[in-house]
Design a protein around this motif. Structure first.
Motif, short mmCIF file in Angstrom:
data_model
loop_
_atom_site.label_atom_id
_atom_site.label_comp_id
_atom_site.label_asym_id
_atom_site.label_seq_id
_atom_site.Cartn_x
_atom_site.Cartn_y
_atom_site.Cartn_z
N LEU A 129 95.17 5.16 43.14
CA LEU A 129 95.64 5.22 41.76
C LEU A 129 96.68 6.32 41.58
CD1 LEU A 129 92.25 4.75 39.87
CD2 LEU A 129 94.10 3.08 40.06
N ARG A 130 96.48 7.44 42.28
CA ARG A 130 97.43 8.55 42.14
C ARG A 130 98.80 8.23 42.73
NH1 ARG A 130 92.64 12.01 43.46
NH2 ARG A 130 92.03 13.02 41.50
N ALA A 183 95.37 -0.54 38.92
CA ALA A 183 93.91 -0.38 38.99
C ALA A 183 93.23 -1.61 39.57
CB ALA A 183 93.37 -0.08 37.60
N GLN A 188 88.23 -4.54 38.27
CA GLN A 188 88.71 -3.30 37.65
C GLN A 188 87.67 -2.65 36.73
OE1 GLN A 188 92.58 -3.60 35.85
NE2 GLN A 188 92.30 -1.75 34.63
N SER A 190 86.25 1.21 36.91
CA SER A 190 86.27 2.13 35.77
C SER A 190 84.89 2.69 35.47
CB SER A 190 86.82 1.41 34.53
OG SER A 190 88.17 1.02 34.74
N ARG A 209 92.12 6.61 33.38
CA ARG A 209 93.42 7.04 32.85
C ARG A 209 93.38 8.50 32.41
NH1 ARG A 209 96.47 3.17 28.73
NH2 ARG A 209 96.35 1.94 30.65
N THR A 210 92.32 8.88 31.70
CA THR A 210 92.19 10.28 31.26
C THR A 210 92.04 11.21 32.46
OG1 THR A 210 91.11 9.54 29.24
CG2 THR A 210 90.88 11.86 29.82
N LEU A 259 93.12 10.88 35.53
CA LEU A 259 94.34 11.02 36.31
C LEU A 259 95.38 11.90 35.63
CD1 LEU A 259 94.67 7.35 37.58
CD2 LEU A 259 94.07 9.36 38.94
N THR A 260 95.29 12.03 34.32
CA THR A 260 96.26 12.87 33.61
C THR A 260 95.78 14.30 33.44
OG1 THR A 260 95.35 12.17 31.46
CG2 THR A 260 97.22 10.90 32.36
#
Length: 233
Positions: free
Chosen positions: A192-193, A198, A210, A214, A226-227, A229-230
């Motif tokens: 993912l990075r 996904a 997927q 998750s 998503r959260t 990875l950020t």
């Protein structure tokens, strides 16, 4: 603020450096099956045990850390006790070794230009005294990290299910199924990075779909992908 390189003295280990920003900030450490020997500018020498879920703490502004992260299964030979005794824990090295010896190492690390060299030297010496890590660790991790089934890995290594579970608790802090979950999540996060979608990351790492990916990431890290990875390097 964070960097890492392979250790030149401890097979499979990683040296890392981290400096907290100039403001107080939460830090989320993801489970990876590893154990660390850490020198903290404020707290001296510490040991980080294997985590079952993400550990969230607060770093002091400007705090400097130097760490040596051992590959899964190597830490017990360095620290001299089974991994399950340190599961989900952060403890001062004095809790494991004699106070006199630890105080001397703390002082040497505090005045060293490169404390990472001390960490490597201590770990290499301990591994030499122990005759190295349990030989089961490396091939077991390789099989599980490649997506192999636990039962097949046990058979390949000539171990029964109960034997494998006992060895895994001592080596990794938890059973082989938990280790396999953590390793698979780390493989998926690596994809993912790099920008892999996904759904593709899920398929390539053995998740049903997927949403399954998750759910697993949230269960092991406390955040949706998503959260996560950020907010996590």
């Amino acid at each position: 603020m964070y960097r890492e390189v392979p250790s030149a003295r401890v097979r499979g280990a990683v040296l890392w450096w981290s400096t907290s920003p100039s403001w107080t900030t939460p830090v989320r450490i993801l489970p990876d099956g590893c154990m660390d020997l850490i020198w903290s500018q404020r707290h001296g020498l510490l040991v980080a045990g294997p985590d079952t879920t993400a550990q969230v703490g607060t770093a002091s502004p400007g705090e400097r850390y130097v760490g040596l992260r051992f590959p899964p299964g190597t830490g017990p030979a360095v620290f001299g006790l089974p991994a399950y005794e340190l599961r989900d824990r952060r403890v001062p090295l004095t809790a494991l070794w004699s106070e006199g010896r630890t105080r001397e190492l703390d002082e040497r690390a505090a005045y060293a230009d490169r404390p990472e060299r001390l960490l490597e030297s201590v770990a290499a010496a301990r591994l030499g005294e122990a005759g190295g890590p349990d030989p089961v660790a490396r091939p077991l991790v390789a099989r599980l990290d490649a997506g192999g089934e636990v039962a097949r890995a046990a058979a390949d290594l000539g171990l029964g299910p109960r034997q494998l579970h006992r060895r895994s608790l001592a080596l990794f802090g938890y059973g082989p199924k938990t280790l396999a979950r953590i390793l698979r999540m780390q493989r998926a996060l690596s994809l993912l990075r790099t920008g892999v979608p996904a759904a593709d990351a899920a398929a390539r790492t053995g998740y049903a779909d997927q949403p399954h990916l998750s759910r697993e990431i949230r269960a092991l890290t406390g955040l949706p992908p998503r959260t996560l990875l950020t907010t996590t390097p």
